[in-house]
Design a protein around this motif. Structure first.
Motif, mmCIF file in Angstrom:
data_model
loop_
_atom_site.group_PDB
_atom_site.id
_atom_site.type_symbol
_atom_site.label_atom_id
_atom_site.label_comp_id
_atom_site.label_asym_id
_atom_site.label_seq_id
_atom_site.Cartn_x
_atom_site.Cartn_y
_atom_site.Cartn_z
ATOM 1 N N GLU A 1 -31.573 108.123 5.084
ATOM 2 C CA GLU A 1 -31.724 106.713 3.811
ATOM 3 C C GLU A 1 -30.783 106.526 3.758
ATOM 4 N N PRO A 2 -30.360 105.445 4.249
ATOM 5 C CA PRO A 2 -31.188 104.285 4.852
ATOM 6 C C PRO A 2 -31.016 104.853 6.410
ATOM 7 N N ALA A 3 -31.919 104.579 7.472
ATOM 8 C CA ALA A 3 -32.428 104.722 8.715
ATOM 9 C C ALA A 3 -31.569 104.541 9.694
ATOM 10 N N PHE A 4 -30.781 102.907 8.890
ATOM 11 C CA PHE A 4 -29.640 102.630 10.107
ATOM 12 C C PHE A 4 -29.207 101.762 9.005
ATOM 13 N N ASP B 1 -39.395 100.242 18.355
ATOM 14 C CA ASP B 1 -38.053 100.090 17.973
ATOM 15 C C ASP B 1 -37.555 101.016 16.900
ATOM 16 N N PRO B 2 -36.285 101.590 16.966
ATOM 17 C CA PRO B 2 -36.006 102.146 15.250
ATOM 18 C C PRO B 2 -35.507 101.474 13.671
ATOM 19 N N VAL B 3 -35.751 100.406 14.744
ATOM 20 C CA VAL B 3 -35.845 99.959 13.327
ATOM 21 C C VAL B 3 -36.905 99.780 12.445
ATOM 22 N N GLY B 4 -37.682 99.675 13.092
ATOM 23 C CA GLY B 4 -38.841 99.167 12.218
ATOM 24 C C GLY B 4 -39.783 97.496 12.538
ATOM 25 N N TYR B 5 -38.928 96.867 13.068
ATOM 26 C CA TYR B 5 -39.635 95.800 13.518
ATOM 27 C C TYR B 5 -40.983 95.527 14.276
ATOM 28 N N ALA B 6 -41.526 96.406 14.518
ATOM 29 C CA ALA B 6 -42.421 96.492 15.483
ATOM 30 C C ALA B 6 -42.930 97.329 16.086
ATOM 31 N N GLY B 7 -43.264 98.330 15.144
ATOM 32 C CA GLY B 7 -43.841 100.205 14.789
ATOM 33 C C GLY B 7 -45.348 99.983 15.623
ATOM 34 N N THR B 8 -46.091 98.740 16.591
ATOM 35 C CA THR B 8 -47.100 99.754 17.684
ATOM 36 C C THR B 8 -46.631 99.204 19.122
ATOM 37 N N GLY C 1 -27.006 88.533 23.650
ATOM 38 C CA GLY C 1 -27.898 87.745 22.742
ATOM 39 C C GLY C 1 -29.125 88.494 21.735
ATOM 40 N N TYR C 2 -29.766 89.183 22.587
ATOM 41 C CA TYR C 2 -31.263 90.425 21.377
ATOM 42 C C TYR C 2 -30.043 91.453 20.951
ATOM 43 N N SER C 3 -28.969 91.662 21.325
ATOM 44 C CA SER C 3 -28.551 92.834 20.782
ATOM 45 C C SER C 3 -27.711 92.395 19.607
ATOM 46 N N LEU C 4 -26.728 90.769 19.298
ATOM 47 C CA LEU C 4 -26.657 90.261 18.700
ATOM 48 C C LEU C 4 -27.467 89.996 17.070
ATOM 49 N N SER C 5 -28.897 89.041 17.463
ATOM 50 C CA SER C 5 -29.918 88.973 17.307
ATOM 51 C C SER C 5 -30.376 90.472 16.056
ATOM 52 N N PHE C 6 -30.362 91.215 16.587
ATOM 53 C CA PHE C 6 -31.160 92.760 16.254
ATOM 54 C C PHE C 6 -30.685 93.354 16.049
ATOM 55 N N ALA C 7 -30.119 94.302 16.339
ATOM 56 C CA ALA C 7 -29.187 95.463 16.935
ATOM 57 C C ALA C 7 -28.893 95.218 15.359
ATOM 58 N N PRO C 8 -28.660 96.564 14.517
ATOM 59 C CA PRO C 8 -28.346 97.580 13.476
ATOM 60 C C PRO C 8 -26.914 97.674 13.619
#
Length: 450
Positions: free
Chosen positions: A90-93, A116-123, A75-82
């Motif tokens: 550039e682009p990073a994903f 995460d490597p995409v940039g959803y939540a960097g901290t 579920g998480y992968s289908l929702s958020f994985a590039p």
């Protein structure tokens, strides 16, 4: 040796910083959002008849069990994985606009000690973001159950949870929050789930109720809540957890979380007040179920707007959403449509109104990353139009997806319980137990109903 130590130090220095305060806040918010699902179980359970209360509550609890596993697996992968990562490039994903990939299947590559490597939540650690999003997926499918309680087979609902959370929720979550079509290409604003959570669940609930048909005794005998204190307990748990739902969506313990927290509080209060006043004027008496419904309507309405509006705008959203939901509940009653617990009039209508008002009242004065709404400044029309298109797409995906899933399930199993089961209650026949310790009639507890 010294050069090796220097290289290691340099590597450590270039790692993204994990902020302990932000991590603690999002972990706490995840727990608050999970707490909402037992709250929903009490809210829905109190509204049903005593012979069906356990079955109703089990529909929320089984969502916690199923999605708690499937989210980790796919579920998480289908929702958020590039589809591809290109660190430093550039682009990073590369992301598909409509669905994620299986790159993170089974949490492969989802770190517990790095963002995460995409940039959803960097901290915050990637797994913290993942588990926070899991709680949204759980409660969304649990919301759907309110329209079809007291008649849908638990076996059918079990498989409906598996399929709906995969083929309806995951694409919508990706399109809005996962660098997909609605969020990136259209610029639709949905801070905490107006389209992803409430419109999708409300529309799916409406379609499911229509396909299953009304309860056997609907409009024949009075059907009233068996435990109003349960309803109010559920409302309180939902409101408490909703601060994690909305303020947690800032993904940091910062000023944006403050904006969302305050907006959630004042919108909900205003909505409960509006429902009470309108009900008092039109029906002569303010009811406990009424003010509870008003509070929930306010929570739903402010969800997409929480991080984008001022407190005064939040009050306006609460009042307008509450009145619209009140009208929708009464129209549903006049149409004699058996959405058992008013899931669409509250969540579908409330989510739609809230999403539209977000496109009107959003302002970048409280969130620099937001675009202005229709009446709040430059670019307002684009924001409103993007939100409107997102609403229509969410309606289509939820409706079509639900029809397909239920039609497929009906080929393999009965969607409804038998009439005699519906008459005597689903608790004993479906689960072998009663809510309040009544004597069982015969050996039905241990027998399968053919």
């Amino acid at each position: 040796m010294a050069s090796s130590a220097s290289a290691q130090a340099a590597t450590e220095a270039t790692k993204p910083a994990i902020d302990s305060g932000n991590t603690a806040w999002v972990l706490m918010s995840a727990a608050l959002v999970l707490f909402m699902t037992p709250g929903l179980a009490f809210f829905y359970g109190g509204l049903t008849r005593s012979r069906n209360v356990l079955n109703t509550m089990m529909m929320s609890l089984i969502a916690m069990a199923i999605v708690g596993v499937t989210w980790i697996l796919w579920g998480y992968s289908l929702s958020f994985a590039p589809f591809a990562l290109n660190p430093g490039g550039e682009p990073a994903f590369t992301a598909n606009p409509f669905i994620g990939s299986l790159m993170w299947f089974g949490l492969n590559g989802v770190a517990f000690d790095a963002p995460d490597p995409v940039g959803y939540a960097g901290t915050i650690p990637h797994q913290v973001f993942m588990v926070y999003q899991m709680m949204f997926a759980i409660i969304t499918i649990a919301l759907v159950s309110g329209a079809i309680v007291e008649r849908m087979s638990f076996k059918a609902f079990f498989w409906f949870v598996v399929l709906w959370s995969t083929f309806v929720y995951c694409p919508l979550a990706h399109m809005v929050w996962g660098k997909g079509f609605l969020g990136v290409n259209l610029g639709a604003l949905d801070f905490a789930g107006g389209t992803v959570v409430h419109i999708s669940s409300g529309v799916s609930a409406l379609v499911a109720a229509w396909l299953l048909g009304p309860r056997k005794d609907w409009m024949i005998r009075p059907i009233v809540p068996h435990n109003v204190p349960f309803v109010l307990l559920g409302v309180g748990m939902l409101w408490f957890g909703w601060f994690g739902f909305n303020a947690g969506s800032a993904l940091a313990a910062d000023s944006l979380a403050t904006v969302a927290f305050v907006a959630t509080m004042v919108s909900t209060a205003a909505a409960g007040l509006a429902w009470t006043v309108v009900e008092w004027i039109t029906k002569g008496k303010p009811t406990a179920v009424g003010i509870g419904s008003g509070f929930v309507a306010g929570l739903v309405g402010i969800t997409p707007a929480a991080g984008f509006v001022t407190p005064l705008s939040a009050i306006l959203i609460g009042v307008i959403t509450s009145i619209c939901c009140f009208v929708a509940v009464n129209i549903k009653a006049k149409l004699r449509f058996d959405d058992s617990l008013d899931t669409y009039p509250i969540h579908g209508v409330g989510g739609t109104v809230g999403a539209l008002l977000t496109g009107i009242l959003a302002t970048n004065s409280v969130n620099s990353l937001a675009t202005n709404g229709l009446i709040m400044g430059e670019g307002g029309w684009n924001t409103f139009r993007g939100g409107l298109v997102a609403i229509l797409i969410a309606y289509a995906i939820a409706a079509i997806g639900t029809i397909i899933i239920l039609k497929v399930l009906s080929l393999f199993m009965d969607l409804r319980v038998k009439p005699e089961v519906e008459e005597e209650g689903l608790d004993i026949y479906e689960h072998g137990e009663a809510a309040y310790g009544e004597e069982f009639q015969g050996e039905v507890t241990f027998a399968k109903v053919e």
